[in-house]
Design a protein around this motif. Structure first.
Motif, PDB file in Angstrom:
ATOM      1  N   TRP A 280       0.839  -1.197   0.000  1.00  0.00           N
ATOM      2  CA  TRP A 280       0.000   0.000   0.000  1.00  0.00           C
ATOM      3  C   TRP A 280       0.877   1.252   0.000  1.00  0.00           C
ATOM      4  O   TRP A 280       0.638   2.211  -0.757  1.00  0.00           O
TER       5      TRP A 280
ATOM      6  N   TRP B 205       3.906   6.280  -4.990  1.00  0.00           N
ATOM      7  CA  TRP B 205       3.851   6.496  -6.430  1.00  0.00           C
ATOM      8  C   TRP B 205       2.831   7.595  -6.765  1.00  0.00           C
ATOM      9  O   TRP B 205       3.085   8.480  -7.594  1.00  0.00           O
ATOM     10  N   GLN B 206       1.669   7.548  -6.091  1.00  0.00           N
ATOM     11  CA  GLN B 206       0.628   8.559  -6.332  1.00  0.00           C
ATOM     12  C   GLN B 206       1.104   9.960  -5.929  1.00  0.00           C
ATOM     13  O   GLN B 206       0.819  10.940  -6.620  1.00  0.00           O
TER      14      GLN B 206
ATOM     15  N   THR C  87       2.381   2.031  -3.353  1.00  0.00           N
ATOM     16  CA  THR C  87       1.437   2.601  -4.332  1.00  0.00           C
ATOM     17  C   THR C  87       1.121   4.061  -4.003  1.00  0.00           C
ATOM     18  O   THR C  87       1.029   4.895  -4.900  1.00  0.00           O
TER      19      THR C  87
END
Lengths: 191, 124
Positions: free
Chosen positions: A140, A146-147, A143
């Motif tokens: 999590w 990355w966002q 990710t």
């Protein structure tokens, strides 16, 4: 999304965490009841290394702290600081997971796998479930980082960042009890 | 939430304080156990109490449960979860310590198997 909706989303996630506490409570109860049932094999005091577990504990505690600092940087809108703090958190979390996998592999190789006794079944289930949560948290975290990197600190990303750090602090609180009940009380204190 | 929109925005010093207290509590529990400084039950009680204290330190300094605004749903659900945990853990312990064979730590695996077969009619 409005502030009111954000609060609702966060409350929903909080309630999930509360039900997760109940899941861990059942596993703790199982461990406490079964930890004498070693089926003639060695118990916690022979199997656990306390300095090793203290190292794990300190690593996870520090990662909980850096996750907090990362969230703080998120509220202040400092994108680079968010990425840096969560990179540190990720590295510490991965180190913790590595140590845990090492401990598990070490036990299994020495013939003390989850099939050896009720004590070890309970031990691997409890500590393994926590490790699984850490694994999910790391995926999590990757990710979300990355966002943040791609989209910047827009409101939905900030909201996810808040819930991620809630989750991470929560996992450290569960670990306090694993450290205390499984390793300190279950492993070292003799009657 | 409050007028200005900063829901969980606590100053950095909160995190630093929480971290330092947590480290101290962890080390205290560790060294108490390693040095076996206290009698058995007092040691277990003390170490467990240190864990509970650390939980609240982290709930307040990291999760900011104390600065939640009015309806306090987080606190309510937390207290309810705490109640369920206490019932599950202490209820299980209470029931299981009443089962006779579970109290006898000195039984060998063979004896436990024999006991279960004879007393509870459960066969392999």
């Amino acid at each position: 999304m409005s502030q009111a909706m954000d609060d609702k989303t966060q409350l929903g996630f909080w309630i999930y965490l509360m039900t997760d506490i109940v899941l861990f409570a059942t596993l703790f109860a199982t461990y406490i009841i079964l930890h004498h049932n070693t089926f003639g094999g060695p118990g916690g005091s022979e199997l656990f290394s306390l300095p090793f577990v203290l190292l794990e504990t300190m690593i996870l505690l520090t990662s909980s702290f850096t996750a907090g600092l990362g969230l703080l940087a998120g509220y202040q809108g400092r994108k680079q600081a968010v990425l840096t703090w969560f990179a540190v958190t990720f590295a510490l979390g991965a180190a913790f997971l590595g140590l845990e996998i090492y401990e598990f592999a070490h036990l299994v190789h020495a013939g003390h796998s989850w099939t050896a006794s009720a004590f070890l079944s309970a031990f691997f289930t409890l500590v393994g479930t926590h490790g699984l949560h850490i694994t999910a948290g790391l995926i999590w975290m990757a990710t979300i980082m990355w966002q943040v990197f791609k989209n910047g600190l827009i409101p939905p990303v900030k909201r996810r960042l808040t819930m991620l750090s809630l989750f991470w602090h929560f996992l450290d609180i569960v670990w306090i009890f694993i450290f205390t009940i499984v390793y300190l009380i279950g492993g070292e204190i003799h009657g | 939430m409050a007028k200005n929109e900063k829901p969980n925005y606590a100053p950095r010093s909160t995190y630093i304080t929480g971290f330092i207290i947590s480290v101290i509590l962890t080390l205290e529990a560790y060294f108490l156990v390693v040095r076996e400084a206290l009698p058995y039950w007092i040691l277990i009680f003390t170490v467990f109490a240190l864990a509970v204290i650390q939980t609240f330190v982290q709930l307040f300094f990291f999760l900011h449960l104390d600065s939640e605004s009015k309806p306090r749903w987080k606190m309510t659900t937390f207290l309810f979860a705490g109640l369920v945990v206490i019932i599950v853990v202490f209820g299980s312990l209470w029931i299981m310590t009443n089962l006779h064979y579970n109290q006898e730590k000195s039984y060998s695996p063979e004896e436990i198997g024999k006991y279960i077969e004879e007393e509870e009619a459960i066969y392999r």
